[in-house]
Design a protein around this motif. Structure first.
Motif, PDB file in Angstrom:
ATOM      1  N   THR A   1       5.702 -11.325  -0.963  1.00 23.75           N
ATOM      2  CA  THR A   1       6.539 -10.113  -0.183  1.00 23.75           C
ATOM      3  C   THR A   1       6.019  -9.210   0.048  1.00 23.75           C
ATOM      4  OG1 THR A   1       7.650  -9.502  -3.116  1.00 23.75           O
ATOM      5  CG2 THR A   1       8.722 -10.613  -1.852  1.00 23.75           C
ATOM      6  N   GLY A   2       5.099  -8.857  -0.778  1.00 21.16           N
ATOM      7  CA  GLY A   2       4.327  -7.790  -0.466  1.00 21.16           C
ATOM      8  C   GLY A   2       3.489  -7.267  -0.148  1.00 21.16           C
ATOM      9  N   LYS A   3       2.740  -8.662   0.507  1.00 21.36           N
ATOM     10  CA  LYS A   3       2.042  -9.068   1.427  1.00 21.36           C
ATOM     11  C   LYS A   3       2.441  -9.042   2.885  1.00 21.36           C
ATOM     12  CE  LYS A   3      -0.930 -11.955  -1.762  1.00 21.36           C
ATOM     13  NZ  LYS A   3      -1.413 -11.366  -1.960  1.00 21.36           N
ATOM     14  N   TRP A   4       3.909  -9.889   2.753  1.00 21.33           N
ATOM     15  CA  TRP A   4       4.383  -9.992   3.926  1.00 21.33           C
ATOM     16  C   TRP A   4       5.144  -8.701   4.753  1.00 21.33           C
ATOM     17  CZ3 TRP A   4       4.825 -12.893   8.015  1.00 21.33           C
ATOM     18  CH2 TRP A   4       4.494 -14.050   7.914  1.00 21.33           C
ATOM     19  N   LYS A   5       5.638  -7.823   3.410  1.00 24.99           N
ATOM     20  CA  LYS A   5       6.383  -6.093   4.060  1.00 24.99           C
ATOM     21  C   LYS A   5       4.334  -5.600   4.266  1.00 24.99           C
ATOM     22  CE  LYS A   5       4.426  -4.009   0.861  1.00 24.99           C
ATOM     23  NZ  LYS A   5       3.126  -2.959   0.419  1.00 24.99           N
ATOM     24  N   THR A   6       3.066  -5.810   4.270  1.00 20.49           N
ATOM     25  CA  THR A   6       2.180  -5.008   3.979  1.00 20.49           C
ATOM     26  C   THR A   6       2.089  -5.516   5.636  1.00 20.49           C
ATOM     27  OG1 THR A   6       1.057  -4.858   2.081  1.00 20.49           O
ATOM     28  CG2 THR A   6      -0.252  -5.026   3.658  1.00 20.49           C
ATOM     29  N   ALA A   7       2.140  -6.919   6.236  1.00 24.26           N
ATOM     30  CA  ALA A   7       2.286  -7.320   7.264  1.00 24.26           C
ATOM     31  C   ALA A   7       2.612  -6.558   8.176  1.00 24.26           C
ATOM     32  CB  ALA A   7       2.140  -8.979   7.571  1.00 24.26           C
ATOM     33  N   PHE A   8       4.212  -6.565   7.992  1.00 23.75           N
ATOM     34  CA  PHE A   8       4.579  -6.152   8.977  1.00 23.75           C
ATOM     35  C   PHE A   8       4.970  -4.444   9.166  1.00 23.75           C
ATOM     36  CE2 PHE A   8       7.697 -10.098   8.877  1.00 23.75           C
ATOM     37  CZ  PHE A   8       8.178  -9.849   9.648  1.00 23.75           C
ATOM     38  N   GLN A   9       4.043  -3.494   8.356  1.00 25.60           N
ATOM     39  CA  GLN A   9       3.682  -2.490   8.301  1.00 25.60           C
ATOM     40  C   GLN A   9       2.540  -2.402   8.979  1.00 25.60           C
ATOM     41  OE1 GLN A   9       3.802  -0.855   4.018  1.00 25.60           O
ATOM     42  NE2 GLN A   9       5.758  -0.590   4.152  1.00 25.60           N
ATOM     43  N   LEU A  10       1.822  -2.940   8.170  1.00 28.35           N
ATOM     44  CA  LEU A  10       0.821  -2.904   9.777  1.00 28.35           C
ATOM     45  C   LEU A  10       0.923  -3.827  10.844  1.00 28.35           C
ATOM     46  CD1 LEU A  10      -2.317  -4.649   7.674  1.00 28.35           C
ATOM     47  CD2 LEU A  10      -2.038  -1.225   7.611  1.00 28.35           C
ATOM     48  N   ALA A  11       1.978  -3.923  11.502  1.00 28.33           N
ATOM     49  CA  ALA A  11       1.935  -5.245  13.017  1.00 28.33           C
ATOM     50  C   ALA A  11       2.775  -3.841  13.309  1.00 28.33           C
ATOM     51  CB  ALA A  11       2.487  -5.912  12.603  1.00 28.33           C
ATOM     52  N   PHE A  12       4.081  -3.072  13.298  1.00 29.38           N
ATOM     53  CA  PHE A  12       4.539  -1.701  13.471  1.00 29.38           C
ATOM     54  C   PHE A  12       3.734  -1.064  13.484  1.00 29.38           C
ATOM     55  CE2 PHE A  12       6.652   2.181  12.852  1.00 29.38           C
ATOM     56  CZ  PHE A  12       7.629   2.062  13.577  1.00 29.38           C
ATOM     57  N   CYS A  13       2.717  -0.286  12.830  1.00 33.34           N
ATOM     58  CA  CYS A  13       2.226   0.752  13.719  1.00 33.34           C
ATOM     59  C   CYS A  13       1.309   0.210  14.096  1.00 33.34           C
ATOM     60  CB  CYS A  13       1.122   1.551  11.696  1.00 33.34           C
ATOM     61  SG  CYS A  13       1.965   1.896  10.695  1.00 33.34           S
ATOM     62  N   THR A  14       0.799  -0.577  14.327  1.00 33.92           N
ATOM     63  CA  THR A  14      -0.241  -0.969  15.841  1.00 33.92           C
ATOM     64  C   THR A  14       0.696  -0.804  17.009  1.00 33.92           C
ATOM     65  OG1 THR A  14      -1.847  -2.576  14.364  1.00 33.92           O
ATOM     66  CG2 THR A  14      -1.659  -2.720  16.215  1.00 33.92           C
ATOM     67  N   GLN A  15       1.753  -1.797  16.963  1.00 29.72           N
ATOM     68  CA  GLN A  15       2.593  -1.248  18.247  1.00 29.72           C
ATOM     69  C   GLN A  15       2.506  -0.379  18.990  1.00 29.72           C
ATOM     70  OE1 GLN A  15       5.903  -0.507  19.083  1.00 29.72           O
ATOM     71  NE2 GLN A  15       6.532  -1.620  20.813  1.00 29.72           N
ATOM     72  N   CYS A  16       3.046   0.514  17.652  1.00 35.99           N
ATOM     73  CA  CYS A  16       3.063   1.715  18.336  1.00 35.99           C
ATOM     74  C   CYS A  16       2.249   2.688  18.929  1.00 35.99           C
ATOM     75  CB  CYS A  16       4.364   3.202  17.342  1.00 35.99           C
ATOM     76  SG  CYS A  16       5.869   2.639  16.252  1.00 35.99           S
ATOM     77  N   LEU A  17       1.311   2.162  17.710  1.00 34.77           N
ATOM     78  CA  LEU A  17      -0.508   3.237  18.189  1.00 34.77           C
ATOM     79  C   LEU A  17      -0.434   2.322  19.326  1.00 34.77           C
ATOM     80  CD1 LEU A  17      -2.332   3.221  14.956  1.00 34.77           C
ATOM     81  CD2 LEU A  17      -1.537   5.238  16.273  1.00 34.77           C
ATOM     82  N   ILE A  18      -0.608   1.018  20.000  1.00 26.07           N
ATOM     83  CA  ILE A  18      -0.594   0.710  21.247  1.00 26.07           C
ATOM     84  C   ILE A  18       0.009   1.334  21.967  1.00 26.07           C
ATOM     85  CG2 ILE A  18      -0.594  -1.704  23.496  1.00 26.07           C
ATOM     86  CD1 ILE A  18      -0.775  -2.724  20.539  1.00 26.07           C
ATOM     87  N   VAL A  19       1.871   2.121  22.178  1.00 31.92           N
ATOM     88  CA  VAL A  19       2.373   2.483  22.971  1.00 31.92           C
ATOM     89  C   VAL A  19       2.129   3.798  23.487  1.00 31.92           C
ATOM     90  CG1 VAL A  19       4.878   3.219  23.115  1.00 31.92           C
ATOM     91  CG2 VAL A  19       4.575   1.310  22.323  1.00 31.92           C
ATOM     92  N   LEU A  20       1.143   4.269  22.220  1.00 30.53           N
ATOM     93  CA  LEU A  20       0.498   5.763  22.189  1.00 30.53           C
ATOM     94  C   LEU A  20      -0.818   6.303  22.952  1.00 30.53           C
ATOM     95  CD1 LEU A  20       1.341   7.050  18.530  1.00 30.53           C
ATOM     96  CD2 LEU A  20       2.312   7.411  21.017  1.00 30.53           C
ATOM     97  N   ALA A  21      -1.222   4.828  22.724  1.00 27.17           N
ATOM     98  CA  ALA A  21      -2.597   4.904  23.352  1.00 27.17           C
ATOM     99  C   ALA A  21      -2.827   4.485  24.905  1.00 27.17           C
ATOM    100  CB  ALA A  21      -3.732   3.545  22.755  1.00 27.17           C
TER     101      ALA A  21
END
Length: 197
Positions: free
Chosen positions: A128-148
């Motif tokens: 659960t912790g590993k998947w939580k981290t994976a989704f958080q990193l994916a969310f942040c990456t998606q938002c950073l792509i939009v900003l970049a």
């Protein structure tokens, strides 16, 4: 003695510094060699996220799991994710309550692990912790792509920034992060209930 996984973890902390400095300069309107700070931050974040998986894999594969690594690796993850979510809240890409929830969960789990350790029990990270981290990193990456890159992004970035696919990616990774944050936090609470009574 040289330890490759620990060196990668320390490099991840250095990348968090690059990430935060790049975003700070971008918000101040300062460009580095004509490159947007958002673009530098995006690639620093992605490299740090990849290193999160790489150092754990190498530590297990090479038998280089150390006490230092057990301490610094989750700390580096928390610093990276917290810095990203705090920034995304300041630019209206992530609701404040989501960032507060995620950071509170990290403090809670750290405290519960410390209590368990004081009782002689190690609470290892589970799926659960590993998947939580994976989704958080994916969310942040998606938002950073939009900003970049914004609406003018070319493929493969356009998938994350434009139209229905961009909106779906945002919603799936955001709500996946929220649900798994709550789920994994509850899981740790249930696991540690016997220590809290």
């Amino acid at each position: 003695m040289f330890n490759l996984p620990n060196s990668i973890t320390l490099a991840r902390i250095a990348l968090v510094v690059v990430f935060t400095v790049a975003l700070s300069l971008e918000m101040s309107g300062i460009r580095m060699a004509g490159i947007s700070g958002n673009i530098i931050a995006l690639y620093a974040f992605v490299l740090a996220a990849i290193s999160d998986w790489l150092d754990g894999y190498l530590a297990r594969k090479l038998g280089m799991v150390t006490t230092f690594g057990k301490l610094i690796d989750p700390l580096a993850d928390k610093i990276l994710v917290s810095a990203a979510f705090i920034f995304l809240t300041t630019v209206d890409k992530c609701p404040f309550w989501v960032t507060a929830l995620i950071i509170c969960r990290e403090f809670l789990v750290t405290g519960l692990r410390q209590i368990a350790q004081d009782k002689g029990v190690i609470m290892a990270a589970d799926w659960t912790g590993k998947w939580k981290t994976a989704f958080q990193l994916a969310f942040c990456t998606q938002c950073l792509i939009v900003l970049a890159y914004g609406a003018g992004a070319c493929q493969p970035f356009a998938f994350f920034t434009q139209g229905v696919s961009g909106e779906y990616t945002y919603q799936i990774t955001l709500w996946g992060s929220i649900l798994l944050t709550v789920w994994s936090g509850l899981h740790y609470c249930i696991q540690s209930w016997k220590f809290l009574r």
